[in-house]
Design a protein around this motif. Sequence first.
Motif, PDB file in Angstrom:
ATOM      1  N   LEU A  22       8.724 -27.418  22.970  1.00  0.00           N
ATOM      2  CA  LEU A  22       7.928 -27.397  23.825  1.00  0.00           C
ATOM      3  C   LEU A  22       7.243 -28.765  24.257  1.00  0.00           C
ATOM      4  CD1 LEU A  22       5.376 -24.849  21.888  1.00  0.00           C
ATOM      5  CD2 LEU A  22       6.776 -24.409  23.931  1.00  0.00           C
ATOM      6  N   ARG A  25       9.549 -30.079  27.583  1.00  0.00           N
ATOM      7  CA  ARG A  25       9.722 -29.125  28.658  1.00  0.00           C
ATOM      8  C   ARG A  25       9.125 -29.782  29.779  1.00  0.00           C
ATOM      9  NH1 ARG A  25      10.691 -22.903  27.800  1.00  0.00           N
ATOM     10  NH2 ARG A  25       9.669 -23.178  30.071  1.00  0.00           N
ATOM     11  N   HIS A  27       9.041 -28.858  32.726  1.00  0.00           N
ATOM     12  CA  HIS A  27       8.651 -28.016  33.806  1.00  0.00           C
ATOM     13  C   HIS A  27       7.327 -27.131  33.540  1.00  0.00           C
ATOM     14  CE1 HIS A  27      11.703 -25.750  31.507  1.00  0.00           C
ATOM     15  NE2 HIS A  27      10.966 -24.798  31.826  1.00  0.00           N
ATOM     16  N   SER A  28       6.733 -27.438  32.558  1.00  0.00           N
ATOM     17  CA  SER A  28       5.714 -26.539  31.799  1.00  0.00           C
ATOM     18  C   SER A  28       4.326 -27.252  32.611  1.00  0.00           C
ATOM     19  CB  SER A  28       5.734 -26.305  30.361  1.00  0.00           C
ATOM     20  OG  SER A  28       5.536 -27.240  29.735  1.00  0.00           O
ATOM     21  N   ASP A  29       3.251 -26.391  32.723  1.00  0.00           N
ATOM     22  CA  ASP A  29       2.009 -27.331  33.086  1.00  0.00           C
ATOM     23  C   ASP A  29       1.560 -27.455  31.896  1.00  0.00           C
ATOM     24  OD1 ASP A  29       2.338 -26.240  35.543  1.00  0.00           O
ATOM     25  OD2 ASP A  29       0.975 -24.467  35.266  1.00  0.00           O
ATOM     26  N   LYS A  30       0.508 -28.566  31.843  1.00  0.00           N
ATOM     27  CA  LYS A  30      -0.299 -29.296  30.687  1.00  0.00           C
ATOM     28  C   LYS A  30      -1.629 -29.178  31.029  1.00  0.00           C
ATOM     29  CE  LYS A  30      -0.735 -33.367  28.125  1.00  0.00           C
ATOM     30  NZ  LYS A  30      -0.764 -32.791  26.704  1.00  0.00           N
ATOM     31  N   CYS A  71      -5.357 -29.651  34.850  1.00  0.00           N
ATOM     32  CA  CYS A  71      -4.038 -29.314  34.650  1.00  0.00           C
ATOM     33  C   CYS A  71      -3.137 -30.293  35.540  1.00  0.00           C
ATOM     34  CB  CYS A  71      -4.021 -27.799  35.639  1.00  0.00           C
ATOM     35  SG  CYS A  71      -2.231 -27.215  35.547  1.00  0.00           S
ATOM     36  N   CYS A  74       3.384 -28.630  36.250  1.00  0.00           N
ATOM     37  CA  CYS A  74       4.941 -28.810  35.914  1.00  0.00           C
ATOM     38  C   CYS A  74       4.846 -30.504  35.383  1.00  0.00           C
ATOM     39  CB  CYS A  74       5.782 -28.782  36.981  1.00  0.00           C
ATOM     40  SG  CYS A  74       5.995 -27.192  37.641  1.00  0.00           S
ATOM     41  N   ASN A  75       3.815 -30.502  34.455  1.00  0.00           N
ATOM     42  CA  ASN A  75       3.582 -31.999  33.873  1.00  0.00           C
ATOM     43  C   ASN A  75       3.760 -33.213  34.876  1.00  0.00           C
ATOM     44  OD1 ASN A  75       3.355 -33.305  31.489  1.00  0.00           O
ATOM     45  ND2 ASN A  75       5.278 -33.602  30.887  1.00  0.00           N
TER      46      ASN A  75
END
Length: 92
Positions: A22, A25, A27-30, A71, A74-75
């Motif tokens: 996790l 990754r 491409h995930s939002d933080k 937010c 996509c990091n």
Amino acid sequence: MDYNEIVNTITATILKQVKKALDTRSHSDKTFKAKITGQSGPGKYQILYCQNSYTVSSTIPCNNQDTVRVCAPCNNWQDLFVVENITGGKRL
């Protein structure tokens, strides 16, 4: 053989691998909480997060010292935006 110890070891190993997957990754939002430290233009605010200052955009009205949820899509830390003004009770 202590089966509880075996199960705990396996569980800890799986949890460690999931957390690592996790965290890497990109491409995930933080999302994270931060404090507004000032305004740098219309719809642009300065925030303080982990002792670093960032500029965020917002369509939600914010005031100095408000706590907001931010937010990083996509990091991407260049396109930060406010999704909730926790202090003011307003959401996107």
